[in-house]
Design an enzyme around this catalytic site. Structure first.
Site, PDB file in Angstrom:
ATOM      1  CG  ASN A 147      38.697  51.399  47.806  1.00  0.00           C
ATOM      2  OD1 ASN A 147      37.556  51.346  47.376  1.00  0.00           O
ATOM      3  ND2 ASN A 147      39.191  50.497  48.642  1.00  0.00           N
TER       4      ASN A 147
ATOM      5  CG  ASP B 234      45.658  45.629  49.435  1.00  0.00           C
ATOM      6  OD1 ASP B 234      44.965  44.614  49.602  1.00  0.00           O
ATOM      7  OD2 ASP B 234      45.890  46.119  48.313  1.00  0.00           O
TER       8      ASP B 234
ATOM      9  CB  ILE C  20      38.603  38.599  52.961  1.00  0.00           C
ATOM     10  CG1 ILE C  20      38.740  39.757  53.951  1.00  0.00           C
ATOM     11  CG2 ILE C  20      37.336  37.799  53.256  1.00  0.00           C
ATOM     12  CD1 ILE C  20      37.712  40.864  53.804  1.00  0.00           C
TER      13      ILE C  20
ATOM     14  CE  LYS D 290      44.894  38.627  46.703  1.00  0.00           C
ATOM     15  NZ  LYS D 290      44.077  39.646  47.376  1.00  0.00           N
TER      16      LYS D 290
HETATM   17  O1  PMT Z   1      32.287  49.070  43.601  1.00  0.00           O
HETATM   18  P1  PMT Z   1      32.317  49.604  42.192  1.00  0.00           P
HETATM   19  O2  PMT Z   1      32.448  51.106  42.146  1.00  0.00           O
HETATM   20  O3  PMT Z   1      31.192  49.081  41.348  1.00  0.00           O
HETATM   21  O4  PMT Z   1      33.680  49.065  41.526  1.00  0.00           O
HETATM   22  C1  PMT Z   1      33.855  47.718  41.283  1.00  0.00           C
HETATM   23  C2  PMT Z   1      35.289  47.264  41.578  1.00  0.00           C
HETATM   24  C3  PMT Z   1      36.232  47.948  40.602  1.00  0.00           C
HETATM   25  C4  PMT Z   1      35.669  47.609  43.026  1.00  0.00           C
HETATM   26  C5  PMT Z   1      35.291  45.700  41.377  1.00  0.00           C
HETATM   27  O5  PMT Z   1      34.963  45.405  40.054  1.00  0.00           O
HETATM   28  C6  PMT Z   1      36.642  45.121  41.709  1.00  0.00           C
HETATM   29  O6  PMT Z   1      37.555  45.057  40.907  1.00  0.00           O
HETATM   30  N1  PMT Z   1      36.802  44.636  42.982  1.00  0.00           N
HETATM   31  C7  PMT Z   1      38.060  44.153  43.545  1.00  0.00           C
HETATM   32  C8  PMT Z   1      38.913  45.325  43.963  1.00  0.00           C
HETATM   33  C9  PMT Z   1      40.210  44.908  44.603  1.00  0.00           C
HETATM   34  O7  PMT Z   1      40.377  45.097  45.745  1.00  0.00           O
HETATM   35  O8  PMT Z   1      41.011  44.276  43.816  1.00  0.00           O
HETATM   36  P2  PMT Z   1      42.470  43.710  44.291  1.00  0.00           P
HETATM   37  O9  PMT Z   1      43.127  43.365  43.020  1.00  0.00           O
HETATM   38  O10 PMT Z   1      43.129  44.681  45.193  1.00  0.00           O
HETATM   39  O11 PMT Z   1      42.108  42.411  45.112  1.00  0.00           O
HETATM   40  C10 PMT Z   1      42.011  41.101  44.537  1.00  0.00           C
HETATM   41  C11 PMT Z   1      40.948  40.304  45.236  1.00  0.00           C
HETATM   42  O12 PMT Z   1      41.300  40.137  46.607  1.00  0.00           O
HETATM   43  C12 PMT Z   1      39.588  40.931  45.225  1.00  0.00           C
HETATM   44  O13 PMT Z   1      38.636  39.900  44.999  1.00  0.00           O
HETATM   45  C13 PMT Z   1      39.428  41.520  46.617  1.00  0.00           C
HETATM   46  O14 PMT Z   1      38.071  41.511  47.041  1.00  0.00           O
HETATM   47  C14 PMT Z   1      40.246  40.559  47.446  1.00  0.00           C
HETATM   48  N2  PMT Z   1      40.882  41.145  48.647  1.00  0.00           N
HETATM   49  C15 PMT Z   1      41.781  42.135  48.553  1.00  0.00           C
HETATM   50  C16 PMT Z   1      42.415  42.606  49.687  1.00  0.00           C
HETATM   51  C17 PMT Z   1      42.087  42.043  50.928  1.00  0.00           C
HETATM   52  N3  PMT Z   1      42.661  42.470  52.041  1.00  0.00           N
HETATM   53  N4  PMT Z   1      41.176  41.073  51.003  1.00  0.00           N
HETATM   54  C18 PMT Z   1      40.576  40.606  49.897  1.00  0.00           C
HETATM   55  O15 PMT Z   1      39.714  39.712  49.977  1.00  0.00           O
END
Ligand code: PMT
Length: 403
Positions: free
Chosen positions: A211, A280, A308, A342
């Site tokens: 991504n 994901d 994670i 979560k």
């Molecule tokens: O890196 P930059 O260009 O500065 O951009 C920053 C960002 C937009 C990436 C950052 O601000 C951000 O939003 N990060 C989380 C992105 C994300 O994966 O969001 P999510 O809504 O899909 O996931 C929710 C949470 O679960 C997040 O804390 C993520 O780290 C965590 N996660 C998700 C999937 C996975 N398999 N394991 C995880 O731990």
């Protein structure tokens, strides 16, 4: 009093004063409490005590020349400026105070004071007439105005026979003062593990799922946490950013590697901040050879990667868990659901897509926890990170009180 100097990197600057003999004891005592000390001596400091003594007590060669090829090759002055978490000049002469007050960088010590972002603390030492002179007092005021911390002096009989203020404070008093300085940092003594950037999930030897995360938000948070006094472990997916100083940086590629590395670093972790945009999904099977181009549409079987942040939050001895929610629409309700699902203590919601949040230098977020819903306006990720660290540190401390 709690000890906040353990593992702190302190650059001790020494100038020409008879009080230089006390600096050897100061270094010895700083090392006793676990600080890492490097010494910089001006030419005049070396007239009062030898670099050999200071090398013996600090355990490192003394730095004394700005234009020394050998020293620059070992640890250059800019590297030394970045290395320092605190610059302590003890003894600080009237001349050093005057040069620093007017931004001179005419020797190694003044250059380091200007080149470093670390706080600068001066422990003045001079004859009482020099200390009380209107110009020295004016320089002291000017230094303080510009953020330099100028300690007081002791009073009494001086080496020159005069009596009055201007004696350098005793090493133990200096140590107590700088210990207190570190203790006021929001995350002093805390361990913070942060994930940042994207992950790469291979499909074949040359292709992967990923991504647009640049790592900028996570790296800015890691730097802000380190500045707030935390011991930081930054676990980073593949990004094009320089490794930040003053922390351990571990590079990983896949979600599975990221999870393994996070779990390997969780012992004594106080706060876990999951900024990484973890994929994901991963390919069910990774082709051994480059997949040929298909003439028609083709399907790829994907399986979920480990979640994670959810796995960390499920631990019985979990740290304070902060996640991020990257959403293109219905940002707040979706973030709230994610936080509950979560089991995160706090979630930071940001809208992504169309040049926002991901990859950009700025971000606009809403912080959601059981106690608050706070929206911060659009600002640089650098400034935002500092505000977020303050909010996270406050929530973490509130949580500790109620446990
Ligand atoms: O890196 P930059 O260009 O500065 O951009 C920053 C960002 C937009 C990436 C950052 O601000 C951000 O939003 N990060 C989380 C992105 C994300 O994966 O969001 P999510 O809504 O899909 O996931 C929710 C949470 O679960 C997040 O804390 C993520 O780290 C965590 N996660 C998700 C999937 C996975 N398999 N394991 C995880 O731990």
């Amino acid at each position: 009093m709690a000890q906040f100097l353990a593992n702190k990197r302190i650059l001790l600057g020494m100038t020409g004063s008879v009080a230089a003999y006390k600096s050897a004891d100061l270094v010895r005592r700083l090392r006793e409490v676990g600080a890492n000390v490097r010494v910089v001596m001006t030419a005049n400091a070396k007239r009062f005590i030898t670099p050999l003594t200071m090398q013996a007590v600090s355990g490192y060669p003394v730095h004394d020349e700005l234009f020394d090829l050998q020293a620059e090759a070992a640890m250059g002055h800019i590297e030394l400026a970045r290395w320092a978490e605190l610059i302590l000049v003890a003894p600080a002469s009237a001349d050093l105070m005057a040069r620093l007050a007017y931004g001179h960088a005419d020797d190694l010590l003044t250059t380091l004071c200007l080149a470093s972002k670390a706080p600068v603390v001066l422990a003045p030492a001079m004859n009482q007439a020099m200390y009380t002179h209107v110009l020295t007092q004016e320089n002291k005021r000017r230094l303080k105005e510009h953020g330099v911390i100028v300690l007081g002096t002791g009073e009494g009989s001086q080496a020159c026979g005069d009596v009055g203020p201007g004696r350098m404070l005793e090493p133990l008093t200096i140590i107590e003062t700088i210990n207190e300085l570190f203790s006021t940092y929001e995350l002093a003594g805390k361990k913070v593990v942060i994930t940042a950037g994207p992950t790469h999930e291979a499909i074949d030897p040359v292709r992967y799922l990923t991504n647009g995360s640049s790592g900028k938000m996570g790296y800015a948070l890691a730097e802000a946490a380190a500045l707030a006094g935390a011991k930081v472990v930054l676990i980073s997916g593949p990004v094009a950013l320089a490794k930040p100083k003053h922390m351990e940086v571990i590079s990983v590629t896949t979600a599975k590697e990221m999870q393994d590395t996070v779990f390997a670093n969780l012992s004594n972790c106080d706060i876990f901040i999951s900024v990484a945009a973890v994929s994901d999904y991963q390919a069910h099977t990774i082709a051994n050879q480059k997949m040929p181009k298909e003439s028609n549409a083709f399907s790829l079987t994907l399986t979920p990667t480990p979640d994670i942040v959810a796995n960390v939050a499920a631990l019985s001895n979990k740290p304070f868990v902060v996640g991020f929610a990257a959403e293109t629409h219905d940002v707040i309700p979706k973030a709230k659901q994610k936080r509950e699902r979560k089991k995160m203590d706090m979630i930071i919601a940001n809208q992504v897509g169309e040049g926002r949040g991901m990859g950009s230098d700025e971000n606009e977020v809403t912080i959601i926890s059981a106690r608050q819903e706070t929206t911060l306006p659009l600002m640089s990720k650098h400034d935002l990170a500092k505000e977020l660290i303050t909010l996270i540190a406050n929530e973490y401390k509130q949580g500790q009180k109620h446990d």
